[in-house]
Motif scaffolding. Sequence first.
Motif, short mmCIF file in Angstrom:
data_model
loop_
_atom_site.label_atom_id
_atom_site.label_comp_id
_atom_site.label_asym_id
_atom_site.label_seq_id
_atom_site.Cartn_x
_atom_site.Cartn_y
_atom_site.Cartn_z
N LYS A 44 0.52 -1.34 0.12
CA LYS A 44 -0.10 -0.15 0.19
C LYS A 44 0.76 1.02 -0.17
O LYS A 44 2.31 1.99 0.50
N TYR A 45 0.56 2.54 -0.53
CA TYR A 45 1.23 3.81 -0.39
C TYR A 45 0.51 4.71 -1.06
O TYR A 45 -1.11 4.45 -0.98
N GLU A 49 -3.35 13.08 -1.24
CA GLU A 49 -4.77 13.19 -1.37
C GLU A 49 -5.86 11.44 -1.57
O GLU A 49 -6.52 11.86 -1.45
N THR A 50 -4.86 10.73 -2.37
CA THR A 50 -5.40 9.38 -2.55
C THR A 50 -4.64 8.25 -1.83
O THR A 50 -3.49 8.44 -2.23
N ASN A 51 -5.27 6.87 -1.20
CA ASN A 51 -4.90 5.97 -1.48
C ASN A 51 -4.69 5.02 -3.23
O ASN A 51 -5.39 4.93 -3.59
N HIS A 52 -3.53 3.92 -2.60
CA HIS A 52 -3.17 2.86 -3.92
C HIS A 52 -2.89 1.67 -3.40
O HIS A 52 -2.23 1.83 -2.00
N LYS A 53 -2.80 0.59 -3.93
CA LYS A 53 -2.01 -0.22 -3.96
C LYS A 53 -1.21 -0.64 -5.07
O LYS A 53 -1.34 -0.08 -6.22
N GLU A 82 7.72 6.78 -6.65
CA GLU A 82 7.38 7.07 -5.69
C GLU A 82 7.22 6.12 -5.12
O GLU A 82 6.73 5.80 -3.53
N HIS A 83 7.14 5.22 -5.64
CA HIS A 83 7.39 3.43 -5.10
C HIS A 83 8.49 3.48 -3.53
O HIS A 83 8.48 3.17 -3.01
N THR A 84 9.32 4.23 -4.29
CA THR A 84 11.05 3.89 -4.13
C THR A 84 11.02 4.89 -2.51
O THR A 84 11.23 4.55 -1.49
N GLU A 86 8.52 6.03 -1.66
CA GLU A 86 7.27 5.98 -0.04
C GLU A 86 8.36 4.28 1.09
O GLU A 86 7.77 4.69 2.21
N LEU A 87 9.07 3.40 0.13
CA LEU A 87 9.40 2.71 0.90
C LEU A 87 10.74 3.20 2.59
O LEU A 87 10.47 2.38 2.94
N GLN A 88 12.07 3.89 0.95
CA GLN A 88 12.08 3.86 2.12
C GLN A 88 11.83 5.13 3.46
O GLN A 88 12.73 5.45 4.37
N SER A 89 10.94 5.72 3.20
CA SER A 89 10.24 6.71 4.43
C SER A 89 9.97 5.72 5.59
O SER A 89 9.54 6.35 6.72
N ARG A 90 10.02 4.97 5.11
CA ARG A 90 9.05 3.76 6.21
C ARG A 90 10.29 3.20 7.52
O ARG A 90 10.97 3.52 7.54
N GLN A 91 9.42 3.51 8.47
CA GLN A 91 10.12 3.03 9.61
C GLN A 91 9.94 0.84 9.29
O GLN A 91 8.36 0.61 9.98
N TYR A 92 11.05 0.04 9.72
CA TYR A 92 11.00 -1.59 9.47
C TYR A 92 11.77 -1.88 10.98
O TYR A 92 12.60 -0.19 11.59
#
Length: 92
Positions: A44-45, A49-53, A82-84, A86-92
């Motif tokens: 999910k990303y 203003e909108t949600n996507h998968k 955009e996906h990259t 989003e993934l880089q900004s996540r805390q794992y």
Amino acid sequence: MKRKKFTKKQVAIKYGFRSNLEKEVDDYLKSKGIDGEYEKHVIKYIKPETNHKYHPDFRLPNGIYVETKGRLLLADKKRSEEHTSELQSRQY
């Protein structure tokens, strides 16, 4: 009666892939003993203003996601960035 010849793409689609490149990558991974888990996961990303998968093509046993692209168009490049991001900004 002649048998109809199938294109590589038609064969790939028959086996559940969207393109021949995805089937070739799957075959390669399997030849190396790797289960690529083709499109079994959803990421999910959020776009502003909108949600996507997003359905990545493969997930390797070590958790790395792989997306195959035969021809990279500008829209594909932007979506990939955009996906990259989003993934880089996540805390794992």
